[in-house]
Design an enzyme around this catalytic site. Structure first.
Site, PDB file in Angstrom:
ATOM      1  N   GLU A  76       0.835  -1.206   0.000  1.00  0.00           N
ATOM      2  CA  GLU A  76       0.000   0.000   0.000  1.00  0.00           C
ATOM      3  C   GLU A  76       0.866   1.251   0.000  1.00  0.00           C
ATOM      4  O   GLU A  76       2.084   1.195   0.170  1.00  0.00           O
ATOM      5  CB  GLU A  76      -0.943  -0.047   1.212  1.00  0.00           C
ATOM      6  CG  GLU A  76      -1.882  -1.239   1.120  1.00  0.00           C
ATOM      7  CD  GLU A  76      -2.928  -1.292   2.227  1.00  0.00           C
ATOM      8  OE1 GLU A  76      -2.800  -0.551   3.224  1.00  0.00           O
ATOM      9  OE2 GLU A  76      -3.870  -2.090   2.077  1.00  0.00           O
ATOM     10  N   GLU A 112      -1.734 -10.109  -6.072  1.00  0.00           N
ATOM     11  CA  GLU A 112      -1.734 -10.883  -7.326  1.00  0.00           C
ATOM     12  C   GLU A 112      -0.930 -10.162  -8.401  1.00  0.00           C
ATOM     13  O   GLU A 112      -0.248 -10.778  -9.215  1.00  0.00           O
ATOM     14  CB  GLU A 112      -3.159 -11.108  -7.827  1.00  0.00           C
ATOM     15  CG  GLU A 112      -4.044 -11.892  -6.875  1.00  0.00           C
ATOM     16  CD  GLU A 112      -4.789 -10.996  -5.885  1.00  0.00           C
ATOM     17  OE1 GLU A 112      -4.223  -9.977  -5.441  1.00  0.00           O
ATOM     18  OE2 GLU A 112      -5.928 -11.331  -5.560  1.00  0.00           O
ATOM     19  N   CYS A 154      -9.563  -9.241  -6.655  1.00  0.00           N
ATOM     20  CA  CYS A 154     -10.407  -8.123  -7.085  1.00  0.00           C
ATOM     21  C   CYS A 154     -10.511  -8.127  -8.613  1.00  0.00           C
ATOM     22  O   CYS A 154      -9.760  -8.824  -9.307  1.00  0.00           O
ATOM     23  CB  CYS A 154      -9.849  -6.797  -6.576  1.00  0.00           C
ATOM     24  SG  CYS A 154      -8.409  -6.210  -7.485  1.00  0.00           S
ATOM     25  N   CYS A 164      -7.315  -7.419 -10.509  1.00  0.00           N
ATOM     26  CA  CYS A 164      -6.359  -8.535 -10.485  1.00  0.00           C
ATOM     27  C   CYS A 164      -6.792  -9.654 -11.421  1.00  0.00           C
ATOM     28  O   CYS A 164      -5.953 -10.310 -12.047  1.00  0.00           O
ATOM     29  CB  CYS A 164      -6.200  -9.061  -9.063  1.00  0.00           C
ATOM     30  SG  CYS A 164      -5.235  -7.945  -8.033  1.00  0.00           S
TER      31      CYS A 164
HETATM   32  N1  THU Z   1      -6.010  -6.638  -2.171  1.00  0.00           N
HETATM   33  C1  THU Z   1      -5.164  -7.506  -2.796  1.00  0.00           C
HETATM   34  O1  THU Z   1      -3.951  -7.503  -2.559  1.00  0.00           O
HETATM   35  N2  THU Z   1      -5.691  -8.356  -3.707  1.00  0.00           N
HETATM   36  C2  THU Z   1      -7.002  -8.404  -4.030  1.00  0.00           C
HETATM   37  O2  THU Z   1      -7.369  -9.084  -4.978  1.00  0.00           O
HETATM   38  C3  THU Z   1      -7.984  -7.665  -3.227  1.00  0.00           C
HETATM   39  C4  THU Z   1      -7.436  -6.564  -2.406  1.00  0.00           C
HETATM   40  C5  THU Z   1      -5.441  -5.682  -1.217  1.00  0.00           C
HETATM   41  C6  THU Z   1      -5.510  -4.258  -1.687  1.00  0.00           C
HETATM   42  C7  THU Z   1      -5.442  -3.506  -0.383  1.00  0.00           C
HETATM   43  O3  THU Z   1      -4.070  -3.354  -0.038  1.00  0.00           O
HETATM   44  C8  THU Z   1      -6.094  -4.445   0.614  1.00  0.00           C
HETATM   45  O4  THU Z   1      -6.154  -5.719  -0.007  1.00  0.00           O
HETATM   46  C9  THU Z   1      -7.500  -4.018   1.012  1.00  0.00           C
HETATM   47  O5  THU Z   1      -8.276  -3.798  -0.116  1.00  0.00           O
END
Ligand code: THU
Length: 138
Positions: free
Chosen positions: A46, A57, A88, A91
C-alpha cells in the site's frame, strides 16, 4: 484433499507476514506458478497515496514477468479471516493477460476455509488482446 502443496502453503504464510498494508490492515499474499513450474510470490504493497497501492496478485505477476516468464498455470491467494478473499476485478484482468480461462485459482484463508475456482469463472468474457485487432481482421 488440499489443492495446495505444502511448500506453496508455507510460502503463502511467509508472504502474508511481509504484506505492507498499514492503511487497510488487510494483508494479502499471492503465488503464481509459471509454465516452467517456478513459483513467484507477491504481497499487497500500500501507499500513503492510496490509489498507488498494489495488490498481491499483481505483485506476483510482475515478479514472474520480470523473471522472463509469461505463462501462468495456477494461482493461489491467501488472506486472513473467516472467508477466503477472491482476487479483485483488476487482479482478475491482470492475471488473464498471462493465464488462460481454465487456470485454477485457489483462494485460501490463513484460518482454514478455501474457495476454488477457475479464472474463467471469476472473469467471464474477459477483455483481451484479441479485441485490439481491428474488426476487419477478426
Ligand atoms: N487486495 C489484494 O492484494 N488483492 C485483491 O485481490 C484484493 C485486495 C489488497 C488491496 C489492499 O491493499 C487491501 O487488499 C484491502 O483492499
Amino acid at each position: 484433499m488440499s489443492k495446495t502443496p505444502p511448500e506453496v502453503k508455507e510460502l503463502l504464510h511467509l508472504l502474508l507476514t511481509r504484506a505492507y498494508a498499514p492503511y487497510s490492515g488487510f494483508a494479502v499474499a499471492a503465488v503464481v506458478k509459471s509454465r516452467s513450474g517456478r513459483l513467484y510470490g507477491g504481497v499487497n504493497v500500500e501507499n500513503a497515496a492510496y490509489p498507488l497501492s498494489r495488490c498481491a496478485e499483481q505483485s506476483a505477476t510482475l515478479q514472474m514477468v520480470s523473471a522472463g516468464e509469461q505463462e501462468i498455470v495456477e494461482v493461489w491467494v491467501m488472506s486472513r479471516g473467516k472467508q477466503p478473499a477472491t482476487p479483485c476485478g483488476g487482479c482478475r484482468q491482470v492475471l488473464s493477460e498471462f493465464a488462460p480461462s481454465e487456470t485454477p485459482v485457489h483462494c485460501l484463508s490463513a484460518d482454514g476455509p478455501e474457495l476454488h475456482a477457475t479464472l474463467g469463472a471469476l472473469l467471464p468474457h474477459a477483455f483481451s488482446k484479441q479485441y485490439l485487432d481491428g474488426p476487419e481482421t477478426q
